[in-house]
Design an enzyme around this catalytic site. Sequence first.
Site, PDB file in Angstrom:
ATOM      1  N   ASN A 154      -9.307  -1.271  -5.011  1.00 34.62           N
ATOM      2  CA  ASN A 154      -7.890  -0.796  -4.752  1.00 34.62           C
ATOM      3  C   ASN A 154      -6.924  -1.143  -5.583  1.00 34.62           C
ATOM      4  OD1 ASN A 154      -5.595   0.205  -3.270  1.00 34.62           O
ATOM      5  ND2 ASN A 154      -5.951  -0.781  -1.233  1.00 34.62           N
ATOM      6  N   TRP A 155      -6.273  -0.534  -6.415  1.00 34.42           N
ATOM      7  CA  TRP A 155      -5.233  -0.893  -7.526  1.00 34.42           C
ATOM      8  C   TRP A 155      -3.999  -1.014  -6.722  1.00 34.42           C
ATOM      9  CZ3 TRP A 155      -6.876   1.272 -12.933  1.00 34.42           C
ATOM     10  CH2 TRP A 155      -8.244   0.618 -13.269  1.00 34.42           C
ATOM     11  N   LYS A 156      -3.817  -0.325  -5.710  1.00 36.68           N
ATOM     12  CA  LYS A 156      -2.363  -0.099  -5.053  1.00 36.68           C
ATOM     13  C   LYS A 156      -1.441   0.393  -6.141  1.00 36.68           C
ATOM     14  CE  LYS A 156      -3.849  -3.539  -1.602  1.00 36.68           C
ATOM     15  NZ  LYS A 156      -3.857  -4.672  -0.785  1.00 36.68           N
TER      16      LYS A 156
ATOM     17  N   HIS B 257      -5.164   3.120   5.064  1.00 37.72           N
ATOM     18  CA  HIS B 257      -4.903   1.716   4.637  1.00 37.72           C
ATOM     19  C   HIS B 257      -3.694   0.968   5.574  1.00 37.72           C
ATOM     20  CE1 HIS B 257      -4.064  -1.944   2.580  1.00 37.72           C
ATOM     21  NE2 HIS B 257      -5.214  -1.890   2.122  1.00 37.72           N
TER      22      HIS B 257
ATOM     23  N   GLU C 227      -1.706  -0.864   4.817  1.00 37.51           N
ATOM     24  CA  GLU C 227      -0.294  -0.820   4.403  1.00 37.51           C
ATOM     25  C   GLU C 227       0.509   0.544   4.776  1.00 37.51           C
ATOM     26  OE1 GLU C 227      -1.421  -2.088   0.473  1.00 37.51           O
ATOM     27  OE2 GLU C 227      -1.634  -3.895   1.220  1.00 37.51           O
TER      28      GLU C 227
ATOM     29  N   GLU D 119     -10.760  -4.226   7.480  1.00 37.51           N
ATOM     30  CA  GLU D 119      -9.980  -4.974   6.697  1.00 37.51           C
ATOM     31  C   GLU D 119      -8.923  -5.574   7.579  1.00 37.51           C
ATOM     32  OE1 GLU D 119      -9.327  -3.433   2.383  1.00 37.51           O
ATOM     33  OE2 GLU D 119      -7.888  -2.288   3.795  1.00 37.51           O
TER      34      GLU D 119
ATOM     35  N   GLY E 143      -4.383  -9.652   1.103  1.00 36.62           N
ATOM     36  CA  GLY E 143      -3.349 -10.205   0.177  1.00 36.62           C
ATOM     37  C   GLY E 143      -2.861 -11.691   0.627  1.00 36.62           C
TER      38      GLY E 143
ATOM     39  N   SER F  12      -8.865 -10.176   0.786  1.00 34.75           N
ATOM     40  CA  SER F  12      -8.895 -11.338  -0.033  1.00 34.75           C
ATOM     41  C   SER F  12     -10.383 -11.583  -0.418  1.00 34.75           C
ATOM     42  CB  SER F  12      -8.285 -12.706   0.804  1.00 34.75           C
ATOM     43  OG  SER F  12      -7.221 -12.528   0.862  1.00 34.75           O
TER      44      SER F  12
ATOM     45  N   GLY G 265      -8.412  -5.605  -3.354  1.00 29.87           N
ATOM     46  CA  GLY G 265      -7.167  -5.319  -3.847  1.00 29.87           C
ATOM     47  C   GLY G 265      -6.806  -6.444  -4.920  1.00 29.87           C
ATOM     48  N   GLY G 266      -6.163  -7.413  -4.708  1.00 27.83           N
ATOM     49  CA  GLY G 266      -5.780  -8.324  -6.027  1.00 27.83           C
ATOM     50  C   GLY G 266      -7.054  -8.534  -6.894  1.00 27.83           C
TER      51      GLY G 266
HETATM   52  P1  PGA Z   1      -6.810  -8.025  -1.233  1.00 28.29           P
HETATM   53  O1  PGA Z   1      -6.547  -6.439  -0.552  1.00 28.29           O
HETATM   54  O2  PGA Z   1      -8.204  -7.875  -1.731  1.00 28.29           O
HETATM   55  O3  PGA Z   1      -5.635  -8.105  -2.046  1.00 28.29           O
HETATM   56  O4  PGA Z   1      -6.645  -8.793   0.120  1.00 28.29           O
HETATM   57  C1  PGA Z   1      -7.428  -5.792   0.055  1.00 28.29           C
HETATM   58  C2  PGA Z   1      -6.951  -4.198   0.467  1.00 28.29           C
HETATM   59  O5  PGA Z   1      -5.941  -4.177   0.934  1.00 28.29           O
HETATM   60  O6  PGA Z   1      -7.677  -3.301   0.205  1.00 28.29           O
END
Ligand code: PGA
Length: 251
Positions: free
Chosen positions: A9-11, A95, A97, A167, A173, A213, A234-235
Amino acid sequence: MRKPLIAGNWKLHKTLSEAKELAGSLAANLSDVTEVDVVIAPVFTALTSVAEVIQSSPLKLAAQNCYPVETGAFTGEVSPALLKDAGCEYVIIGHSERRQLLDETDHFINLKLIKALEAGLKPILCIGETLQERETDQMLEVLTTQIKGGLANLSATHMAEVVIAYEPVWAIGTGKTASAEQAQEAHSFIRGLLQGLFTKEVALATRILYGGSVKPNNVDGLMAMDDIDGALVGGASLKADDFIRLVRFEK
Ligand code: PGA
């Protein structure tokens, strides 16, 4: 029986040229991967360009969101049908967020899921508790509400196309991963919910990803767990080397 799925997920990251470069590097280095489904989710503006870059590779494209209407006066929104047209096979829905920053409700998320399925997209439904909910023993209740609300009005046939991503919000993050045991416990609970809502076959066939993470140094432990079928990352999906290592996890 369940094919592992690793999704990046490149956000809100990567310019068009950066997105094409990362996708190109992944396509070149993961061309042999057939045992794992590999999915990348760039921002909307990079979807069609990335689709071209990964066209003849095993990588699949996902969008990070959609709006639950096919067409019409909905300024600024993108429909599942247009995402399919742009080359997407998957779409991330609900998600945390978006739940937190944009107040997305389980009902709205459910509408998106249904419209995505109707358009032929595979939804990745994200669920997960906050730290406060975990610490006040509300985790199971929260997961139950999100699963029941998100999957309302879906048939067992629909479920063949649905992927769940657990998640925990406190792990996203933050560098804090749920331990493999904590994640397994949640995944097993979610699979039990699916059995109650649908059938045992559906529960056993549905892929449940862990997200929060996930890094090269913890992916193997997570993937060794019985009910963890993949990761939503994500990251660590923003760096080719890290993501390639995640896709090449060792059981
Ligand atoms: P993260 O993000 O790997 O940076 O914790 C995961 C996500 O939000 O899907």
